[in-house]
Scaffold this active site. Structure first.
Site, short mmCIF file in Angstrom:
data_model
loop_
_atom_site.label_atom_id
_atom_site.label_comp_id
_atom_site.label_asym_id
_atom_site.label_seq_id
_atom_site.Cartn_x
_atom_site.Cartn_y
_atom_site.Cartn_z
N GLU A 40 4.24 11.48 22.14
CA GLU A 40 3.98 12.64 23.12
C GLU A 40 5.25 13.71 23.01
O GLU A 40 6.32 13.13 23.45
CB GLU A 40 3.64 11.83 24.44
CG GLU A 40 3.68 12.73 25.49
CD GLU A 40 3.49 11.92 27.07
OE1 GLU A 40 3.07 10.90 26.86
OE2 GLU A 40 4.17 12.54 27.96
N ARG A 44 9.75 19.50 28.24
CA ARG A 44 11.02 19.21 29.35
C ARG A 44 12.29 19.92 28.80
O ARG A 44 13.36 19.75 29.49
CB ARG A 44 11.35 17.85 29.53
CG ARG A 44 10.34 17.24 30.24
CD ARG A 44 10.80 15.93 30.79
NE ARG A 44 9.56 14.79 30.95
CZ ARG A 44 9.73 13.56 30.89
NH1 ARG A 44 10.85 13.00 30.86
NH2 ARG A 44 8.59 12.84 30.98
N LYS A 128 -3.34 8.60 32.94
CA LYS A 128 -1.67 8.10 33.02
C LYS A 128 -1.57 7.30 34.55
O LYS A 128 -1.80 7.75 35.53
CB LYS A 128 -1.09 9.18 32.61
CG LYS A 128 0.60 8.80 32.76
CD LYS A 128 1.19 10.13 32.07
CE LYS A 128 2.80 9.93 32.77
NZ LYS A 128 3.46 10.70 31.93
C1 3PG Z 1 7.03 10.25 31.37
O1 3PG Z 1 7.05 11.39 31.35
O2 3PG Z 1 5.72 9.76 30.98
C2 3PG Z 1 7.91 9.31 32.22
O3 3PG Z 1 9.17 10.27 32.09
C3 3PG Z 1 8.47 8.25 31.17
O4 3PG Z 1 9.06 7.44 32.11
P1 3PG Z 1 10.33 6.48 31.16
O5 3PG Z 1 11.14 7.44 30.83
O6 3PG Z 1 10.46 5.73 32.45
O7 3PG Z 1 9.74 5.61 29.96
#
Ligand code: 3PG
Length: 214
Positions: A40, A44, A128
């Site tokens: 994915e 960001r 999700k």
């Molecule tokens: C996401 O965007 O799915 C989350 O920021 C992932 O969370 P993590 O950094 O705790 O894995």
């Protein structure tokens, strides 16, 4: 193979966050070398779209999706840039219907039963679960899955090698996502081998949790 079929076999979705397309490509190659072929690319950074395009073009062994997609407009951009699926932190109807019209799988984030019910009534059967560890973790998922029996979940947020097996052991969990496979420190130091090793380790954990013979 559909994204769902791939995730049934290999239930892990690593996050790729980069502001340089070449780094996104290197990270994706390292993940694929470790056996993870779905990722994915998160929206960001200012150059996230370029990163997604580069991965889609230059890493044929990877099936890239777009993550942190916040609007219908971004969903269109993601799809036009090669995203094979779309993930959002929350549930937005515009994002969902844009993807449905384009026949692109979409996994919106849910946190509450009301969110799941809205997703259900939008015709979705995978969501999700975000942020999984704060939203109640495994006990919450068990309770939610007991009510929404047709829904499959992708817990994300606070997943790591230490709790991955607990989540994957739940039949309602299609896959787990997270950034623990692509640590910023490893990327900053160019230690892509670390990412390959983390991918390999996660696959072993997933196969054990899902009862796959190795
Ligand atoms: C996401 O965007 O799915 C989350 O920021 C992932 O969370 P993590 O950094 O705790 O894995």
């Amino acid at each position: 193979m559909s994204i769902r079929e791939i995730l049934e076999k290999l239930p892990i979705v690593p996050l790729v966050q980069a502001d340089d397309p070449q780094i996104a490509v290197e990270v994706s190659r390292a993940l694929a070398a470790g056996g993870l072929t779905v990722s994915e690319v998160v929206f960001r950074t200012d150059r996230a779209l370029e990163c997604l395009r580069a991965v889609a073009k230059e890493v044929p062994e990877m099936t890239p999706g777009a993550g942190t997609v916040l609007s219908a407009e971004q969903a269109v951009q993601a799809i036009n840039s090669g995203a094979k699926f779309v993930v959002s932190p929350g549930l937005d109807e515009g994002v969902v219907t844009t993807c449905q019209k384009a026949d692109i799988p979409v996994f919106p984030g849910i946190y509450t039963p009301s969110d799941i019910q809205r997703a259900y009534n939008l015709g979705l059967d995978v969501v999700k679960f975000f942020p999984a560890s704060i939203a109640g973790g495994v006990p919450a998922l068990k309770a939610l899955a007991g009510v929404f029996r047709s829904m499959r979940f992708m817990p994300t947020g606070g997943i790591s090698a230490t709790n991955l097996a607990d989540f994957l052991a739940l039949p309602s969990v299609l896959a787990c996502g997270g950034s623990w496979l692509t640590p910023k420190s490893a990327i900053a130091e160019g230690k892509y081998q670390t990412i390959t090793q983390l991918a390999q380790e996660a696959i072993v954990i997933a196969q054990r949790a899902k009862g796959v013979k190795q």
